[in-house]
Write a protein that holds these residues in place. Structure first.
Motif, short mmCIF file in Angstrom:
data_model
loop_
_atom_site.label_atom_id
_atom_site.label_comp_id
_atom_site.label_asym_id
_atom_site.label_seq_id
_atom_site.Cartn_x
_atom_site.Cartn_y
_atom_site.Cartn_z
N ARG A 1 22.45 -39.22 3.77
CA ARG A 1 21.23 -39.15 2.96
C ARG A 1 21.19 -37.59 2.86
O ARG A 1 20.34 -36.99 2.09
N PHE A 2 21.78 -36.64 3.91
CA PHE A 2 21.46 -35.38 3.87
C PHE A 2 22.52 -34.45 3.15
O PHE A 2 22.65 -33.32 3.25
N HIS A 3 23.67 -35.09 2.57
CA HIS A 3 24.68 -34.48 2.00
C HIS A 3 24.49 -34.26 0.61
O HIS A 3 24.93 -34.52 -0.61
N TYR A 4 23.37 -33.05 0.50
CA TYR A 4 22.91 -32.26 -0.70
C TYR A 4 22.95 -30.96 -0.39
O TYR A 4 22.82 -30.80 0.84
N PRO A 5 22.88 -30.07 -1.46
CA PRO A 5 22.90 -28.72 -1.18
C PRO A 5 21.78 -28.43 -0.51
O PRO A 5 21.85 -27.24 0.44
N PHE A 6 20.45 -28.89 -0.63
CA PHE A 6 19.22 -28.37 0.19
C PHE A 6 19.41 -28.33 1.67
O PHE A 6 19.19 -27.52 2.58
N TYR A 7 19.95 -29.47 2.10
CA TYR A 7 20.16 -29.92 3.39
C TYR A 7 21.30 -29.21 3.84
O TYR A 7 21.35 -28.78 5.09
N TYR A 8 22.41 -29.07 3.25
CA TYR A 8 23.36 -28.13 3.84
C TYR A 8 22.91 -26.44 4.06
O TYR A 8 23.22 -26.08 5.04
N LEU A 9 22.18 -26.21 3.11
CA LEU A 9 21.70 -24.85 3.37
C LEU A 9 20.61 -24.84 4.61
O LEU A 9 20.57 -23.93 5.01
N LEU A 10 19.78 -26.03 4.65
CA LEU A 10 18.81 -26.01 5.84
C LEU A 10 19.90 -26.06 7.15
O LEU A 10 19.43 -25.37 8.05
N ALA A 11 20.81 -26.85 7.09
CA ALA A 11 21.93 -26.68 8.17
C ALA A 11 22.24 -25.32 8.48
O ALA A 11 22.42 -24.87 9.63
N ASN A 12 22.38 -24.48 7.59
CA ASN A 12 22.98 -23.26 7.69
C ASN A 12 21.96 -22.31 8.06
O ASN A 12 22.11 -21.14 9.03
N LEU A 13 20.71 -22.64 7.87
CA LEU A 13 19.54 -21.88 8.52
C LEU A 13 19.34 -22.31 9.92
O LEU A 13 19.17 -21.47 10.80
N ALA A 14 19.53 -23.59 10.43
CA ALA A 14 19.57 -23.94 11.61
C ALA A 14 20.66 -23.18 12.49
O ALA A 14 20.36 -22.76 13.87
N ALA A 15 21.93 -23.17 11.79
CA ALA A 15 22.86 -22.35 12.41
C ALA A 15 22.67 -20.72 12.68
O ALA A 15 23.11 -20.24 13.74
N SER A 16 21.86 -20.01 11.77
CA SER A 16 21.27 -18.82 11.95
C SER A 16 20.47 -18.71 13.21
O SER A 16 20.41 -17.94 14.04
N ASP A 17 19.67 -19.83 13.41
CA ASP A 17 18.67 -19.75 14.65
C ASP A 17 19.42 -19.96 15.76
O ASP A 17 19.11 -19.65 16.85
N PHE A 18 20.35 -20.88 15.73
CA PHE A 18 21.62 -21.04 16.77
C PHE A 18 22.12 -19.78 17.49
O PHE A 18 22.19 -19.17 18.31
N LEU A 19 22.61 -18.93 16.23
CA LEU A 19 22.88 -17.62 16.55
C LEU A 19 21.89 -16.67 17.16
O LEU A 19 22.27 -15.88 18.00
N ALA A 20 20.85 -16.59 16.86
CA ALA A 20 19.75 -16.01 17.24
C ALA A 20 19.25 -16.29 18.66
O ALA A 20 19.08 -15.55 19.44
N GLY A 21 19.53 -17.58 18.98
CA GLY A 21 19.26 -18.06 20.53
C GLY A 21 20.42 -17.46 21.17
O GLY A 21 20.26 -16.99 22.56
N ILE A 22 21.76 -17.36 20.85
CA ILE A 22 22.62 -16.52 21.56
C ILE A 22 22.38 -15.19 21.81
O ILE A 22 22.42 -14.66 23.01
N ALA A 23 21.89 -14.54 20.72
CA ALA A 23 21.61 -13.40 20.78
C ALA A 23 20.32 -12.71 21.61
O ALA A 23 20.38 -11.90 22.48
N TYR A 24 19.26 -13.67 21.79
CA TYR A 24 18.42 -13.76 22.68
C TYR A 24 18.73 -13.82 24.05
O TYR A 24 18.30 -12.82 25.14
#
Length: 353
Positions: A62-85
């Motif tokens: 149900r999440f296989h739509y452009p909005f949720y793919y981009l939302l997952a990418n936003l979560a990936a950027s936060d994941f990178l932020a956690g590593i950076a912190y």
């Protein structure tokens, strides 16, 4: 003259801290340990929570739509932020003065790349929402190929923005242009960085206000015709509110830091920008903690998917424990069987004799 002609690539960071008149490291040992412990707990939550968001988007169709793919990418950027912190927390304080120029560029580059990724993702999501909502659809008609290209473009821009200071926009060869918050970054770069991000904030806020008022206007029109249409069209409004909440938290947490960077770039000696450094870092960490909570709180389907994933992890752990226990029991039971067989054989031999 020497400050303009001589470069200091081989000098430790302590040289640049002294050049910027930074005499105190701001953290004593007890404060640093407390920050590292609390920060590590927050960063572990950031890593786990955002990994669960990405897993939820991947596993739930149900999440296989452009909005949720981009939302997952936003979560990936936060994941990178956690590593950076995490990397920043264990390379700050007195350790900062012993870092090489390359290590400092890497430390700051991780932070800048994660911020750029989050900001660019929010901008792309705003455009995707605008395209879909203007036609009053829940999801846009972007193909997976275009979404993949957008995600690749987001990370390309983010990595480039994080690497800009190390590519030459720094003050290693012009010490009189160095800033205080980032002793090897040029003040002109801080002005560019803060102003560009603040302008993007304004653009995104304007886009979402335009979308919100348009949806509310359409909702009022539909309400006069039929109630079933209203029930069917509430999903776009929920998605907009989710992203607007994420954007609002992002703006609240990052705007003070960008303003302080701008003041440092403008060489505001009265502003005492170093006093706000630790609190700005705390706000940045808080933003990455808030985002996965916002996703799951605003979206019931996301929260139910995350709960299912947690149950699978728990059941998998229990299964591993039970399998290990069975493996440990098997040699004991086989030993008992062999002992019983030996006793039966010995009894038969005694009867024969």
């Amino acid at each position: 003259m020497s400050g303009h002609n001589v470069c200091h690539h081989d000098m430790p960071m302590g040289f640049f801290y002294n050049n910027s008149n930074i005499t105190s490291d701001e953290w004593d040992q007890k404060q640093l340990i407390l920050v590292q412990v609390v920060g590590s707990i927050c960063c572990c939550f950031i890593l786990v929570a955002n990994a669960m968001i990405i897993a939820a988007v991947v596993t739930n169709r149900r999440f296989h739509y452009p909005f949720y793919y981009l939302l997952a990418n936003l979560a990936a950027s936060d994941f990178l932020a956690g590593i950076a912190y995490i990397y920043l927390m264990f390379n700050t304080g007195k350790i900062s003065r012993d870092l090489t120029v390359q290590a400092y560029f890497f430390r700051q580059g991780l932070l800048d790349a994660s911020l750029s990724a989050s900001l660019t993702n929010l901008l792309v999501i705003a455009l995707e929402r605008y395209i879909s909502i203007m036609s009053f659809k829940v999801h846009s008609n972007l193909t997976k190929r275009r979404v993949t290209l957008l995600i690749a473009l987001v990370w390309g821009i983010s990595i480039f923005m994080g690497a800009v200071p190390s590519l030459g926009w720094n003050c290693i060869c012009s010490l009189d242009l160095c800033s205080k918050l980032a002793p090897i970054f040029s003040r002109s770069y801080l002005i560019f960085w803060s102003m560009s991000n603040l302008v993007l904030f304004l653009i995104m806020v304007a886009i979402y206000l335009r979308i919100y008022f348009y949806v509310m206007k359409k909702t009022v029109i539909l309400k006069d015709h039929t109630s079933s249409s209203i029930n069917r069209k509430r999903t776009p409004i929920k998605l907009i509110k989710t992203v607007m909440t994420v954007l609002g938290a992002f703006v609240i947490c990052w705007t003070p830091g960008l303003v302080v960077l701008l003041l440092d770039g403008l060489k505001c000696d009265r502003c005492e920008v170093l006093k706000f450094k630790r609190w700005l870092l705390l706000l940045a960490v808080l933003n990455s903690v808030m985002n996965p909570i916002i996703y799951s709180y605003r979206d019931d389907e996301m929260w139910s998917t995350i709960r299912k994933l947690l149950r699978c992890v728990r059941s998998g752990t229990r299964h591993q424990r039970s399998s290990k226990a069975n493996i440990q029991r098997e040699p004991t039971s086989s030993l008992k069987e062999s002992t019983g067989e030996d006793s039966r054989v010995s009894t038969q031999e005694m009867l024969k004799t």
